[in-house]
Design an enzyme around this catalytic site. Structure first.
Site, PDB file in Angstrom:
ATOM      1  N   LYS A  45       2.067  -4.098   8.033  1.00 14.38           N
ATOM      2  CA  LYS A  45       0.811  -4.369   8.518  1.00 14.38           C
ATOM      3  C   LYS A  45      -0.458  -5.002   8.713  1.00 14.38           C
ATOM      4  O   LYS A  45      -0.601  -5.818   9.348  1.00 14.38           O
ATOM      5  CB  LYS A  45       0.762  -3.462  10.240  1.00 14.38           C
ATOM      6  CG  LYS A  45       0.890  -1.780  10.204  1.00 14.38           C
ATOM      7  CD  LYS A  45       0.442  -1.168  11.258  1.00 14.38           C
ATOM      8  CE  LYS A  45      -0.021   0.444  10.485  1.00 14.38           C
ATOM      9  NZ  LYS A  45       0.708   0.935   9.430  1.00 14.38           N
ATOM     10  N   ARG A  71      -3.927   4.564  17.975  1.00 12.62           N
ATOM     11  CA  ARG A  71      -2.121   5.254  17.331  1.00 12.62           C
ATOM     12  C   ARG A  71      -1.954   6.912  17.787  1.00 12.62           C
ATOM     13  O   ARG A  71      -1.511   7.679  17.117  1.00 12.62           O
ATOM     14  CB  ARG A  71      -3.003   6.025  16.131  1.00 12.62           C
ATOM     15  CG  ARG A  71      -3.035   4.944  14.919  1.00 12.62           C
ATOM     16  CD  ARG A  71      -4.058   5.950  13.077  1.00 12.62           C
ATOM     17  NE  ARG A  71      -2.791   5.613  12.520  1.00 12.62           N
ATOM     18  CZ  ARG A  71      -2.995   4.319  11.235  1.00 12.62           C
ATOM     19  NH1 ARG A  71      -4.235   3.610  12.149  1.00 12.62           N
ATOM     20  NH2 ARG A  71      -2.739   4.800   9.950  1.00 12.62           N
ATOM     21  N   ARG A 108       0.761   0.552  -4.751  1.00 12.54           N
ATOM     22  CA  ARG A 108      -0.457  -0.830  -3.177  1.00 12.54           C
ATOM     23  C   ARG A 108      -1.607  -0.471  -4.314  1.00 12.54           C
ATOM     24  O   ARG A 108      -2.417   0.105  -4.265  1.00 12.54           O
ATOM     25  CB  ARG A 108      -1.003  -0.045  -1.920  1.00 12.54           C
ATOM     26  CG  ARG A 108      -1.785  -1.319  -1.726  1.00 12.54           C
ATOM     27  CD  ARG A 108      -1.778  -0.626  -0.206  1.00 12.54           C
ATOM     28  NE  ARG A 108      -1.421   0.935  -0.217  1.00 12.54           N
ATOM     29  CZ  ARG A 108      -1.882   0.582   1.529  1.00 12.54           C
ATOM     30  NH1 ARG A 108      -1.387   0.022   2.446  1.00 12.54           N
ATOM     31  NH2 ARG A 108      -2.171   2.289   1.900  1.00 12.54           N
ATOM     32  N   ARG A 163      -6.115   2.684  -3.357  1.00  9.04           N
ATOM     33  CA  ARG A 163      -7.086   4.035  -1.919  1.00  9.04           C
ATOM     34  C   ARG A 163      -6.913   5.736  -2.775  1.00  9.04           C
ATOM     35  O   ARG A 163      -5.682   5.793  -2.644  1.00  9.04           O
ATOM     36  CB  ARG A 163      -6.429   3.953  -0.988  1.00  9.04           C
ATOM     37  CG  ARG A 163      -6.780   2.880  -0.414  1.00  9.04           C
ATOM     38  CD  ARG A 163      -6.611   1.905   1.156  1.00  9.04           C
ATOM     39  NE  ARG A 163      -5.947   3.069   2.228  1.00  9.04           N
ATOM     40  CZ  ARG A 163      -5.053   2.958   3.032  1.00  9.04           C
ATOM     41  NH1 ARG A 163      -5.000   1.291   3.550  1.00  9.04           N
ATOM     42  NH2 ARG A 163      -4.471   3.583   4.396  1.00  9.04           N
ATOM     43  N   ARG A 180       0.153  11.834   6.503  1.00 11.42           N
ATOM     44  CA  ARG A 180      -0.173  10.745   7.588  1.00 11.42           C
ATOM     45  C   ARG A 180       1.894   9.922   7.725  1.00 11.42           C
ATOM     46  O   ARG A 180       1.643   9.335   9.684  1.00 11.42           O
ATOM     47  CB  ARG A 180      -0.405   8.941   6.513  1.00 11.42           C
ATOM     48  CG  ARG A 180      -1.443   9.661   6.079  1.00 11.42           C
ATOM     49  CD  ARG A 180      -1.909   7.846   4.893  1.00 11.42           C
ATOM     50  NE  ARG A 180      -1.944   7.303   4.934  1.00 11.42           N
ATOM     51  CZ  ARG A 180      -1.437   6.720   4.097  1.00 11.42           C
ATOM     52  NH1 ARG A 180      -2.048   6.864   3.027  1.00 11.42           N
ATOM     53  NH2 ARG A 180      -1.740   4.435   4.465  1.00 11.42           N
TER      54      ARG A 180
HETATM   55  P1  AP5 Z   1       0.428  -3.188   3.732  1.00 11.46           P
HETATM   56  O1  AP5 Z   1       0.582  -4.572   4.503  1.00 11.46           O
HETATM   57  O2  AP5 Z   1      -1.129  -2.059   3.427  1.00 11.46           O
HETATM   58  O3  AP5 Z   1       0.509  -2.087   4.666  1.00 11.46           O
HETATM   59  P2  AP5 Z   1       0.075  -1.049   5.687  1.00 11.46           P
HETATM   60  O4  AP5 Z   1       1.422  -0.804   6.986  1.00 11.46           O
HETATM   61  O5  AP5 Z   1      -0.722  -1.337   6.378  1.00 11.46           O
HETATM   62  O6  AP5 Z   1      -0.071   0.465   5.488  1.00 11.46           O
HETATM   63  P3  AP5 Z   1      -1.666   1.103   5.641  1.00 11.46           P
HETATM   64  O7  AP5 Z   1      -1.694   2.074   4.489  1.00 11.46           O
HETATM   65  O8  AP5 Z   1      -2.646   0.814   5.538  1.00 11.46           O
HETATM   66  O9  AP5 Z   1      -1.192   1.592   6.789  1.00 11.46           O
HETATM   67  P4  AP5 Z   1      -1.789   3.340   7.418  1.00 11.46           P
HETATM   68  O10 AP5 Z   1      -1.554   3.180   8.757  1.00 11.46           O
HETATM   69  O11 AP5 Z   1      -1.543   4.468   7.412  1.00 11.46           O
HETATM   70  O12 AP5 Z   1      -3.860   2.952   7.056  1.00 11.46           O
HETATM   71  P5  AP5 Z   1      -4.886   2.087   8.032  1.00 11.46           P
HETATM   72  O13 AP5 Z   1      -5.676   1.656   6.608  1.00 11.46           O
HETATM   73  O14 AP5 Z   1      -4.758   2.320   8.529  1.00 11.46           O
HETATM   74  O15 AP5 Z   1       1.437  -2.696   2.414  1.00 11.46           O
HETATM   75  C1  AP5 Z   1       1.747  -1.498   2.338  1.00 11.46           C
HETATM   76  C2  AP5 Z   1       2.068  -1.936   0.301  1.00 11.46           C
HETATM   77  O16 AP5 Z   1       3.180  -2.822   0.890  1.00 11.46           O
HETATM   78  C3  AP5 Z   1       1.292  -3.215  -0.023  1.00 11.46           C
HETATM   79  O17 AP5 Z   1       1.215  -2.956  -1.351  1.00 11.46           O
HETATM   80  C4  AP5 Z   1       2.181  -4.406   0.460  1.00 11.46           C
HETATM   81  O18 AP5 Z   1       2.159  -5.235  -1.101  1.00 11.46           O
HETATM   82  C5  AP5 Z   1       3.524  -3.970   0.189  1.00 11.46           C
HETATM   83  N1  AP5 Z   1       4.446  -4.622   1.248  1.00 11.46           N
HETATM   84  C6  AP5 Z   1       4.413  -5.209   2.719  1.00 11.46           C
HETATM   85  N2  AP5 Z   1       4.999  -5.957   3.380  1.00 11.46           N
HETATM   86  C7  AP5 Z   1       6.377  -5.622   1.816  1.00 11.46           C
HETATM   87  C8  AP5 Z   1       7.239  -5.949   2.671  1.00 11.46           C
HETATM   88  N3  AP5 Z   1       8.341  -6.252   3.266  1.00 11.46           N
HETATM   89  N4  AP5 Z   1       8.086  -5.039   1.847  1.00 11.46           N
HETATM   90  C9  AP5 Z   1       7.789  -4.544   0.334  1.00 11.46           C
HETATM   91  N5  AP5 Z   1       6.430  -4.238   0.317  1.00 11.46           N
HETATM   92  C10 AP5 Z   1       5.648  -4.849   1.197  1.00 11.46           C
HETATM   93  O19 AP5 Z   1      -5.691   4.535   8.234  1.00 11.46           O
HETATM   94  C11 AP5 Z   1      -5.895   4.795   6.913  1.00 11.46           C
HETATM   95  C12 AP5 Z   1      -6.268   6.106   7.924  1.00 11.46           C
HETATM   96  O20 AP5 Z   1      -7.719   6.135   8.881  1.00 11.46           O
HETATM   97  C13 AP5 Z   1      -5.258   6.456   8.308  1.00 11.46           C
HETATM   98  O21 AP5 Z   1      -4.541   7.908   7.881  1.00 11.46           O
HETATM   99  C14 AP5 Z   1      -6.407   7.848  10.163  1.00 11.46           C
HETATM  100  O22 AP5 Z   1      -6.569   9.205   9.191  1.00 11.46           O
HETATM  101  C15 AP5 Z   1      -7.619   6.718   9.648  1.00 11.46           C
HETATM  102  N6  AP5 Z   1      -7.374   5.848  10.864  1.00 11.46           N
HETATM  103  C16 AP5 Z   1      -7.335   4.733  10.798  1.00 11.46           C
HETATM  104  N7  AP5 Z   1      -6.721   4.289  12.296  1.00 11.46           N
HETATM  105  C17 AP5 Z   1      -7.038   6.016  13.291  1.00 11.46           C
HETATM  106  C18 AP5 Z   1      -6.530   5.459  14.688  1.00 11.46           C
HETATM  107  N8  AP5 Z   1      -6.038   4.288  15.544  1.00 11.46           N
HETATM  108  N9  AP5 Z   1      -7.122   6.816  14.633  1.00 11.46           N
HETATM  109  C19 AP5 Z   1      -7.104   7.771  14.129  1.00 11.46           C
HETATM  110  N10 AP5 Z   1      -7.219   7.890  12.653  1.00 11.46           N
HETATM  111  C20 AP5 Z   1      -6.989   6.708  12.366  1.00 11.46           C
END
Ligand code: AP5
Length: 216
Positions: A13, A88, A127, A161, A172
């Protein structure tokens, strides 16, 4: 254009939102980045959410809804935004509908990024990002052109992270399947949902999302 990228942790994402924002003049709104900034600043909200994030659980709907409600009213969101990590839960999705209706706006597209759970652990544990500009990288799939030097800003400082470890990824993923996946039928019912193959290479995923936006 107002867009949601929906998918499990590590689906890509953030990677795709950063690529799309420049081309479309949209603002990436990553709730994970906002929460990590709050933790780093030591604010009340940051202290409240730190342990929850480290356990891989979801932060409360009240906190998240208030955070996004304030943010989407800022001037830089006037031409549209890409929501990355929000909503979410069903409560967050319903609150977003209300916010947008109050602002006379609507969602144009919800893009589901489909990735096998098994692939996500490797993506997340490999990552890292530039400590200065936040550009994202991966040990195997997205290396900087010159090893140890950020492509975007030239910095040599990188960070990982705290929640990017195998145990937290499991929590997660459980949270995604139990609390976030029900949003897929929710948005399908509204006629705004389209899926892309998140297992494809990064450039190919971008092309698939562009095709969805072009068709929308
Ligand atoms: P990346 O693009 O970083 O993936 P992402 O989908 O953004 O993953 P996140 O881990 O950031 O999502 P998340 O939803 O768990 O975390 P968030 O920060 O929102 O890609 C991942 C890796 O793969 C990278 O190294 C990239 O290079 C590689 N890659 C990408 N595409 C690829 C491909 N096609 N092929 C190969 N490699 C690829 O949330 C963190 C925490 O915050 C949550 O756990 C929760 O506690 C809290 N939180 C955040 N938002 C909320 C909400 N709305 N409600 C409640 N809690 C929340």
């Amino acid at each position: 254009m107002n867009l949601i990228l929906l998918g499990p942790p590590g689906a890509g994402k953030g990677t795709q939102a950063r690529r799309l924002q420049d081309g479309h003049g949209l603002i990436q709104l990553s709730t994970g980045d906002m929460l990590r900034a709050a933790v780093a600043s030591g604010s009340d909200i940051g202290n409240q959410v730190k342990a929850i994030m480290e356990r891989g659980e979801l932060v409360s709907d009240d906190v998240m809804i208030a955070m996004i409600k304030d943010r989407i009213q800022e001037a830089d969101c006037a031409d549209g935004f890409i929501l990355d990590g929000f909503p979410r839960t069903t409560a967050q999705a319903e609150a977003l509908d209300e916010m947008l209706a109050d602002m006379g706006r609507a969602l144009d597209n919800v893009v589901e990024m489909r990735v096998d759970d098994l692939a996500l652990v490797g993506r997340i544990t490999g990552r890292y990002s530039c400590a200065k500009c936040g550009a994202g990288y991966h040990d195997d799939f997205q290396k900087p052109a010159t090893e140890g030097v950020c492509d975007s800003c030239g910095s040599t400082e990188f960070s990982r992270r705290k929640d990017d470890n195998a145990e937290t990824v499991t929590s997660r993923l459980e949270a995604y399947h139990a609390q976030t996946a029900p949003l897929l039928p929710y948005y399908d019912g509204k006629g705004v949902l389209a899926g892309v193959d998140g297992m494809a290479e990064i450039d190919e995923v971008t092309l698939q999302i562009e095709a969805v936006l072009g068709a929308g």
